[in-house]
Write a protein that holds these residues in place. Structure first.
Motif, mmCIF file in Angstrom:
data_model
loop_
_atom_site.group_PDB
_atom_site.id
_atom_site.type_symbol
_atom_site.label_atom_id
_atom_site.label_comp_id
_atom_site.label_asym_id
_atom_site.label_seq_id
_atom_site.Cartn_x
_atom_site.Cartn_y
_atom_site.Cartn_z
ATOM 1 N N GLY A 1 0.831 -1.196 0.000
ATOM 2 C CA GLY A 1 0.000 0.000 0.000
ATOM 3 C C GLY A 1 0.870 1.252 0.000
ATOM 4 O O GLY A 1 2.099 1.185 -0.105
ATOM 5 N N THR A 2 0.225 2.385 0.136
ATOM 6 C CA THR A 2 0.923 3.670 0.143
ATOM 7 C C THR A 2 1.134 4.139 1.569
ATOM 8 O O THR A 2 0.183 4.214 2.359
ATOM 9 C CB THR A 2 0.122 4.730 -0.626
ATOM 10 O OG1 THR A 2 -0.027 4.307 -1.985
ATOM 11 C CG2 THR A 2 0.831 6.075 -0.587
ATOM 12 N N VAL A 3 2.388 4.445 1.900
ATOM 13 C CA VAL A 3 2.748 4.913 3.241
ATOM 14 C C VAL A 3 2.794 6.431 3.258
ATOM 15 O O VAL A 3 3.396 7.056 2.370
ATOM 16 C CB VAL A 3 4.113 4.338 3.662
ATOM 17 C CG1 VAL A 3 4.596 4.979 4.961
ATOM 18 C CG2 VAL A 3 4.026 2.824 3.812
ATOM 19 N N THR A 4 2.175 7.027 4.273
ATOM 20 C CA THR A 4 2.183 8.481 4.439
ATOM 21 C C THR A 4 2.572 8.818 5.871
ATOM 22 O O THR A 4 2.087 8.186 6.818
ATOM 23 C CB THR A 4 0.800 9.088 4.152
ATOM 24 O OG1 THR A 4 0.392 8.729 2.831
ATOM 25 C CG2 THR A 4 0.833 10.601 4.272
ATOM 26 N N VAL A 5 3.454 9.810 6.031
ATOM 27 C CA VAL A 5 3.840 10.307 7.352
ATOM 28 C C VAL A 5 3.282 11.711 7.519
ATOM 29 O O VAL A 5 3.409 12.547 6.622
ATOM 30 C CB VAL A 5 5.373 10.308 7.531
ATOM 31 C CG1 VAL A 5 5.756 10.918 8.882
ATOM 32 C CG2 VAL A 5 5.924 8.895 7.410
ATOM 33 N N ARG A 6 2.643 11.967 8.656
ATOM 34 C CA ARG A 6 2.112 13.286 8.988
ATOM 35 C C ARG A 6 2.660 13.720 10.344
ATOM 36 O O ARG A 6 3.099 12.894 11.134
ATOM 37 C CB ARG A 6 0.580 13.267 9.045
ATOM 38 C CG ARG A 6 -0.105 12.908 7.745
ATOM 39 C CD ARG A 6 -1.617 13.095 7.854
ATOM 40 N NE ARG A 6 -2.233 12.197 8.830
ATOM 41 C CZ ARG A 6 -2.725 12.566 9.999
ATOM 42 N NH1 ARG A 6 -2.649 13.838 10.390
ATOM 43 N NH2 ARG A 6 -3.285 11.681 10.812
ATOM 44 N N ARG A 7 2.595 15.023 10.583
ATOM 45 C CA ARG A 7 3.069 15.536 11.872
ATOM 46 C C ARG A 7 2.081 16.538 12.452
ATOM 47 O O ARG A 7 1.258 17.123 11.733
ATOM 48 C CB ARG A 7 4.431 16.221 11.742
ATOM 49 C CG ARG A 7 4.360 17.594 11.057
ATOM 50 C CD ARG A 7 5.639 18.409 11.187
ATOM 51 N NE ARG A 7 5.955 18.857 12.516
ATOM 52 C CZ ARG A 7 5.381 19.898 13.140
ATOM 53 N NH1 ARG A 7 4.408 20.586 12.534
ATOM 54 N NH2 ARG A 7 5.758 20.243 14.327
ATOM 55 N N ARG A 8 2.186 16.717 13.764
ATOM 56 C CA ARG A 8 1.506 17.798 14.448
ATOM 57 C C ARG A 8 2.292 18.125 15.707
ATOM 58 O O ARG A 8 3.042 17.290 16.226
ATOM 59 C CB ARG A 8 0.068 17.439 14.818
ATOM 60 C CG ARG A 8 -0.066 16.227 15.710
ATOM 61 C CD ARG A 8 -1.455 16.096 16.298
ATOM 62 N NE ARG A 8 -1.699 17.097 17.325
ATOM 63 C CZ ARG A 8 -2.716 17.049 18.179
ATOM 64 N NH1 ARG A 8 -3.603 16.057 18.099
ATOM 65 N NH2 ARG A 8 -2.876 17.976 19.094
ATOM 66 N N THR A 9 2.160 19.343 16.173
ATOM 67 C CA THR A 9 2.805 19.729 17.421
ATOM 68 C C THR A 9 2.077 19.055 18.573
ATOM 69 O O THR A 9 0.850 19.010 18.608
ATOM 70 C CB THR A 9 2.767 21.252 17.590
ATOM 71 O OG1 THR A 9 3.456 21.856 16.486
ATOM 72 C CG2 THR A 9 3.441 21.676 18.892
#
Length: 245
Positions: free
Chosen positions: A220-228
């Protein structure tokens, strides 16, 4: 948390998934029963711990919706963190369970849920490693405040600021690791059968969770996200879109 009277006289639960995380069924003996809760001498169900949520499934056809740990003793990991070992698992049923003490039962986990957790736990290790590489390149120390692993995403809370422009590089590194890392090996730490060292190539992480044997089992498709997250902290998520496989 259930009443300690239900579990305090029980021995630690033998964890069958450590021998084979791909096993979907198992047998056990009932040790204690109270309304919607039951304790067995051993279990094929993963109990929530280390950020990974619990398995679900059935025991004698009766629906299990959660599995938690009680008791146990602390065990210091090589990285300085402390894990709880030799715990008693209590299984929560959707309805009051029709079981009796001493009865032999048949267990079956929800395999698709377990497989998804195994995939995400493996991806969590790659996120942890790739972020550590980035932080080291910046002269920073990797330190975490917690993690959570479910069927389609995992997250780590890091105790430092990670800028938004670092995320694409971390994501690219994870994709590289998925493509290049060999089959994983899991070995018990000396002094316990509850905590293991997960190894894949140069990656080495103490862990008691469940993982896929080979990164190629993650499609599948891997996605990395961020937040404080909190003062000076950063939460990084890794998500897997299996429909893009």
């Amino acid at each position: 948390m259930i009443d300690a009277a239900l579990w305090s006289s029980c021995p630690p639960t033998k964890q069958l998934y450590h021998h084979d995380p791909y096993a979907t069924t198992g047998t056990a003996t009932v040790l204690q029963v109270s309304d919607r809760y039951a304790i067995f001498d051993q279990s094929v169900f993963y109990a929530e711990s280390g950020g990974q949520v619990a398995d679900q499934g059935t025991v004698n056809g009766q629906r299990v919706i959660d599995v938690q740990k009680a008791g146990g003793r602390p065990f210091q990991l090589p990285n300085g963190e402390v894990a709880t070992i030799e715990a008693v698992f209590y299984h929560e049923f959707e309805e009051p369970c029709a079981l009796t003490v001493g009865e032999q039962v048949s267990m079956e986990i929800d395999w698709e849920r377990r497989l998804h957790h195994m995939q995400m736990h493996t991806l969590a290790h790659f996120l942890f490693h790739a972020t550590g590489e980035y932080l080291q390149s910046q002269g920073l120390t990797r330190s975490t405040r917690g993690c959570h692993i479910s069927d389609s995403s995992a997250r780590f809370d890091f105790s430092c600021a990670i800028p938004t422009d670092a995320v694409p590089g971390i994501q690219e590194r994870i994709v590289e690791l998925l493509a290049d890392s060999p089959e994983a090996r899991v070995d018990p730490l000396p002094g316990t059968q509850d905590v293991f060292v997960w190894r894949s190539g140069d990656l080495e992480i103490p862990c008691g969770g469940t993982h896929v044997r080979h990164p190629k089992e993650i499609q599948g498709t891997v996605t990395v996200r961020r937040r404080t997250k909190g003062k000076g902290g950063t939460r990084l998520y890794i998500e897997l879109d299996r429909n893009a496989a």
